[in-house]
Design a protein around this motif. Structure first.
Motif, PDB file in Angstrom:
ATOM      1  N   MET A  24       0.847  -1.194   0.000  1.00 15.74           N
ATOM      2  CA  MET A  24       0.000   0.000   0.000  1.00 15.74           C
ATOM      3  C   MET A  24       0.880   1.241   0.000  1.00 15.74           C
ATOM      4  SD  MET A  24      -2.895  -1.223   2.681  1.00 15.74           S
ATOM      5  CE  MET A  24      -4.107   0.004   2.247  1.00 15.74           C
ATOM      6  N   ALA A  25       0.532   2.230  -0.816  1.00 16.66           N
ATOM      7  CA  ALA A  25       1.344   3.450  -0.936  1.00 16.66           C
ATOM      8  C   ALA A  25       0.705   4.597  -0.166  1.00 16.66           C
ATOM      9  CB  ALA A  25       1.494   3.835  -2.402  1.00 16.66           C
ATOM     10  N   HIS A  41     -12.343   3.077   9.227  1.00 12.07           N
ATOM     11  CA  HIS A  41     -11.796   3.206  10.572  1.00 12.07           C
ATOM     12  C   HIS A  41     -10.579   2.294  10.698  1.00 12.07           C
ATOM     13  CE1 HIS A  41     -15.114   5.647  11.951  1.00 12.07           C
ATOM     14  NE2 HIS A  41     -15.935   4.805  11.366  1.00 12.07           N
ATOM     15  N   ALA A  42      -9.681   2.623  11.580  1.00 11.49           N
ATOM     16  CA  ALA A  42      -8.439   1.871  11.734  1.00 11.49           C
ATOM     17  C   ALA A  42      -8.688   0.413  12.132  1.00 11.49           C
ATOM     18  CB  ALA A  42      -7.535   2.548  12.758  1.00 11.49           C
ATOM     19  N   TYR A  43      -9.791   0.133  12.792  1.00 14.65           N
ATOM     20  CA  TYR A  43     -10.089  -1.226  13.242  1.00 14.65           C
ATOM     21  C   TYR A  43     -10.888  -2.021  12.205  1.00 14.65           C
ATOM     22  CZ  TYR A  43     -14.252   1.371  14.602  1.00 14.65           C
ATOM     23  OH  TYR A  43     -15.341   2.198  14.598  1.00 14.65           O
ATOM     24  N   GLU A  44     -11.198  -1.428  11.051  1.00 17.46           N
ATOM     25  CA  GLU A  44     -11.905  -2.097   9.963  1.00 17.46           C
ATOM     26  C   GLU A  44     -10.914  -2.511   8.883  1.00 17.46           C
ATOM     27  OE1 GLU A  44     -16.068   0.422  10.080  1.00 17.46           O
ATOM     28  OE2 GLU A  44     -14.556   0.973   8.629  1.00 17.46           O
ATOM     29  N   GLU A  45     -11.383  -3.314   7.937  1.00 17.17           N
ATOM     30  CA  GLU A  45     -10.577  -3.616   6.758  1.00 17.17           C
ATOM     31  C   GLU A  45     -10.468  -2.328   5.950  1.00 17.17           C
ATOM     32  OE1 GLU A  45      -9.036  -6.461   5.823  1.00 17.17           O
ATOM     33  OE2 GLU A  45      -9.623  -7.301   7.759  1.00 17.17           O
ATOM     34  N   PHE A  46      -9.278  -1.859   5.694  1.00 21.35           N
ATOM     35  CA  PHE A  46      -9.126  -0.577   4.995  1.00 21.35           C
ATOM     36  C   PHE A  46      -8.358  -0.688   3.689  1.00 21.35           C
ATOM     37  CE2 PHE A  46      -5.981  -0.702   8.465  1.00 21.35           C
ATOM     38  CZ  PHE A  46      -4.803  -0.657   7.740  1.00 21.35           C
ATOM     39  N   GLU A  47      -8.054  -1.910   3.254  1.00 19.93           N
ATOM     40  CA  GLU A  47      -7.265  -2.083   2.031  1.00 19.93           C
ATOM     41  C   GLU A  47      -7.967  -1.552   0.791  1.00 19.93           C
ATOM     42  OE1 GLU A  47      -7.496  -4.406   4.418  1.00 19.93           O
ATOM     43  OE2 GLU A  47      -5.419  -4.333   5.095  1.00 19.93           O
ATOM     44  N   GLU A  48      -9.284  -1.523   0.777  1.00 19.82           N
ATOM     45  CA  GLU A  48     -10.038  -1.041  -0.387  1.00 19.82           C
ATOM     46  C   GLU A  48     -10.428   0.429  -0.250  1.00 19.82           C
ATOM     47  OE1 GLU A  48     -10.489  -2.867  -3.164  1.00 19.82           O
ATOM     48  OE2 GLU A  48      -9.277  -4.380  -2.155  1.00 19.82           O
ATOM     49  N   ALA A  49     -10.150   1.038   0.897  1.00 20.61           N
ATOM     50  CA  ALA A  49     -10.512   2.443   1.129  1.00 20.61           C
ATOM     51  C   ALA A  49      -9.435   3.355   0.559  1.00 20.61           C
ATOM     52  CB  ALA A  49     -10.691   2.694   2.627  1.00 20.61           C
ATOM     53  N   ASP A  50      -9.763   4.635   0.475  1.00 14.06           N
ATOM     54  CA  ASP A  50      -8.803   5.645   0.022  1.00 14.06           C
ATOM     55  C   ASP A  50      -7.895   6.103   1.151  1.00 14.06           C
ATOM     56  OD1 ASP A  50      -9.955   5.672  -2.561  1.00 14.06           O
ATOM     57  OD2 ASP A  50     -11.462   7.107  -1.896  1.00 14.06           O
ATOM     58  N   GLY A  51      -8.279   5.768   2.380  1.00  9.47           N
ATOM     59  CA  GLY A  51      -7.496   6.172   3.529  1.00  9.47           C
ATOM     60  C   GLY A  51      -8.095   5.632   4.808  1.00  9.47           C
ATOM     61  N   VAL A  52      -7.474   6.014   5.925  1.00  9.42           N
ATOM     62  CA  VAL A  52      -7.887   5.524   7.236  1.00  9.42           C
ATOM     63  C   VAL A  52      -8.122   6.712   8.151  1.00  9.42           C
ATOM     64  CG1 VAL A  52      -7.244   4.084   9.202  1.00  9.42           C
ATOM     65  CG2 VAL A  52      -6.454   3.465   6.917  1.00  9.42           C
ATOM     66  N   GLU A  53      -9.267   6.689   8.846  1.00 10.21           N
ATOM     67  CA  GLU A  53      -9.573   7.675   9.874  1.00 10.21           C
ATOM     68  C   GLU A  53      -9.029   7.139  11.189  1.00 10.21           C
ATOM     69  OE1 GLU A  53     -13.550   9.888  10.392  1.00 10.21           O
ATOM     70  OE2 GLU A  53     -13.614   8.228  11.817  1.00 10.21           O
ATOM     71  N   GLY A  63       0.804   4.235  23.614  1.00  8.33           N
ATOM     72  CA  GLY A  63       0.763   5.161  24.753  1.00  8.33           C
ATOM     73  C   GLY A  63      -0.457   6.050  24.676  1.00  8.33           C
ATOM     74  N   GLU A  64      -0.396   7.147  25.384  1.00  8.66           N
ATOM     75  CA  GLU A  64      -1.528   8.063  25.421  1.00  8.66           C
ATOM     76  C   GLU A  64      -1.558   8.945  24.186  1.00  8.66           C
ATOM     77  OE1 GLU A  64      -2.039  10.229  29.037  1.00  8.66           O
ATOM     78  OE2 GLU A  64      -1.331   8.568  30.246  1.00  8.66           O
ATOM     79  N   GLY A  65      -2.745   9.390  23.837  1.00  8.77           N
ATOM     80  CA  GLY A  65      -2.910  10.305  22.720  1.00  8.77           C
ATOM     81  C   GLY A  65      -3.827  11.436  23.102  1.00  8.77           C
ATOM     82  N   CYS A  66      -4.048  12.331  22.163  1.00  6.55           N
ATOM     83  CA  CYS A  66      -4.815  13.543  22.448  1.00  6.55           C
ATOM     84  C   CYS A  66      -6.312  13.409  22.158  1.00  6.55           C
ATOM     85  CB  CYS A  66      -4.241  14.707  21.650  1.00  6.55           C
ATOM     86  SG  CYS A  66      -4.322  14.488  19.853  1.00  6.55           S
ATOM     87  N   GLY A  67      -6.740  12.318  21.501  1.00  7.97           N
ATOM     88  CA  GLY A  67      -8.154  12.122  21.208  1.00  7.97           C
ATOM     89  C   GLY A  67      -8.618  12.765  19.916  1.00  7.97           C
ATOM     90  N   GLU A  68      -7.732  13.483  19.224  1.00  4.08           N
ATOM     91  CA  GLU A  68      -8.099  14.138  17.956  1.00  4.08           C
ATOM     92  C   GLU A  68      -8.164  13.109  16.824  1.00  4.08           C
ATOM     93  OE1 GLU A  68      -8.963  17.263  17.382  1.00  4.08           O
ATOM     94  OE2 GLU A  68      -8.525  18.031  19.374  1.00  4.08           O
ATOM     95  N   VAL A  69      -9.006  13.390  15.846  1.00  2.00           N
ATOM     96  CA  VAL A  69      -9.131  12.545  14.654  1.00  2.00           C
ATOM     97  C   VAL A  69      -8.210  13.111  13.576  1.00  2.00           C
ATOM     98  CG1 VAL A  69     -10.696  11.741  12.841  1.00  2.00           C
ATOM     99  CG2 VAL A  69     -11.510  11.948  15.199  1.00  2.00           C
ATOM    100  N   PHE A  70      -7.459  12.219  12.917  1.00  2.06           N
ATOM    101  CA  PHE A  70      -6.662  12.618  11.768  1.00  2.06           C
ATOM    102  C   PHE A  70      -6.740  11.533  10.709  1.00  2.06           C
ATOM    103  CE2 PHE A  70      -3.683  10.480  14.570  1.00  2.06           C
ATOM    104  CZ  PHE A  70      -2.845   9.763  13.731  1.00  2.06           C
ATOM    105  N   TYR A  71      -6.158  11.779   9.549  1.00  5.17           N
ATOM    106  CA  TYR A  71      -6.387  10.934   8.384  1.00  5.17           C
ATOM    107  C   TYR A  71      -5.089  10.497   7.728  1.00  5.17           C
ATOM    108  CZ  TYR A  71     -10.984  12.772   9.163  1.00  5.17           C
ATOM    109  OH  TYR A  71     -12.166  13.105   9.754  1.00  5.17           O
ATOM    110  N   LEU A  72      -4.992   9.188   7.484  1.00  6.88           N
ATOM    111  CA  LEU A  72      -3.925   8.625   6.669  1.00  6.88           C
ATOM    112  C   LEU A  72      -4.500   8.480   5.269  1.00  6.88           C
ATOM    113  CD1 LEU A  72      -1.321   7.108   5.965  1.00  6.88           C
ATOM    114  CD2 LEU A  72      -2.392   5.047   6.884  1.00  6.88           C
ATOM    115  N   ASN A  73      -3.848   9.072   4.297  1.00  2.00           N
ATOM    116  CA  ASN A  73      -4.336   9.065   2.920  1.00  2.00           C
ATOM    117  C   ASN A  73      -3.426   8.203   2.061  1.00  2.00           C
ATOM    118  OD1 ASN A  73      -6.264  11.366   3.477  1.00  2.00           O
ATOM    119  ND2 ASN A  73      -4.314  12.316   3.950  1.00  2.00           N
ATOM    120  N   PHE A  74      -4.040   7.307   1.297  1.00  2.00           N
ATOM    121  CA  PHE A  74      -3.287   6.467   0.380  1.00  2.00           C
ATOM    122  C   PHE A  74      -3.236   7.128  -0.992  1.00  2.00           C
ATOM    123  CE2 PHE A  74      -5.231   3.072   3.176  1.00  2.00           C
ATOM    124  CZ  PHE A  74      -4.089   2.909   3.949  1.00  2.00           C
ATOM    125  N   VAL A  75      -2.245   6.756  -1.779  1.00  2.00           N
ATOM    126  CA  VAL A  75      -2.174   7.226  -3.159  1.00  2.00           C
ATOM    127  C   VAL A  75      -3.408   6.684  -3.876  1.00  2.00           C
ATOM    128  CG1 VAL A  75      -0.874   7.102  -5.310  1.00  2.00           C
ATOM    129  CG2 VAL A  75       0.332   7.338  -3.143  1.00  2.00           C
TER     130      VAL A  75
END
Length: 101
Positions: A24-25, A41-53, A63-75
């Motif tokens: 995946m690129a 969503h990160a816990y779903e199958e995302f190989e066919e999606a354009d990205g991951v929320e 570890g701990e995080g801030c709770g904000e939503v961000f996006y990983l975008n695939f080519v």
């Protein structure tokens, strides 16, 4: 076969690890979704999606995080050409047309 791939949260710098196919690129990690991209969503199958929320601080965060939503975008390609959608402006980056001063 999947491999662990790590990303930084653009808000707080926490590290997020996703198990994914090595072929995946990645295009980018953004605070806002790209126009026209469909996200899983990160816990779903995302190989066919354009990205991951991703929710920073969820189970995929190391570890701990801030709770904000961000996006990983695939080519993403359309008709053999890589798509490069406009990135929406954040409110603090938008032009200000208030001329009342």
């Amino acid at each position: 076969m999947t491999v662990p791939v790590r990303y930084y949260c653009p808000y707080c710098g926490a590290i997020v690890t996703l198990e994914r196919e090595p072929s995946m690129a990645d295009k980018s990690v953004t605070r806002d979704p790209l126009s026209g991209w469909e996200y899983a969503h990160a816990y779903e199958e995302f190989e066919e999606a354009d990205g991951v929320e991703i929710v920073c601080g969820a189970s995929e965060t190391d570890g701990e995080g801030c709770g904000e939503v961000f996006y990983l975008n695939f080519v993403n390609f359309e008709a053999g050409e890589e798509l490069d959608p406009p990135t929406p402006l954040r409110p603090e980056d938008a032009p200000n047309f208030d001329f009342r001063t």
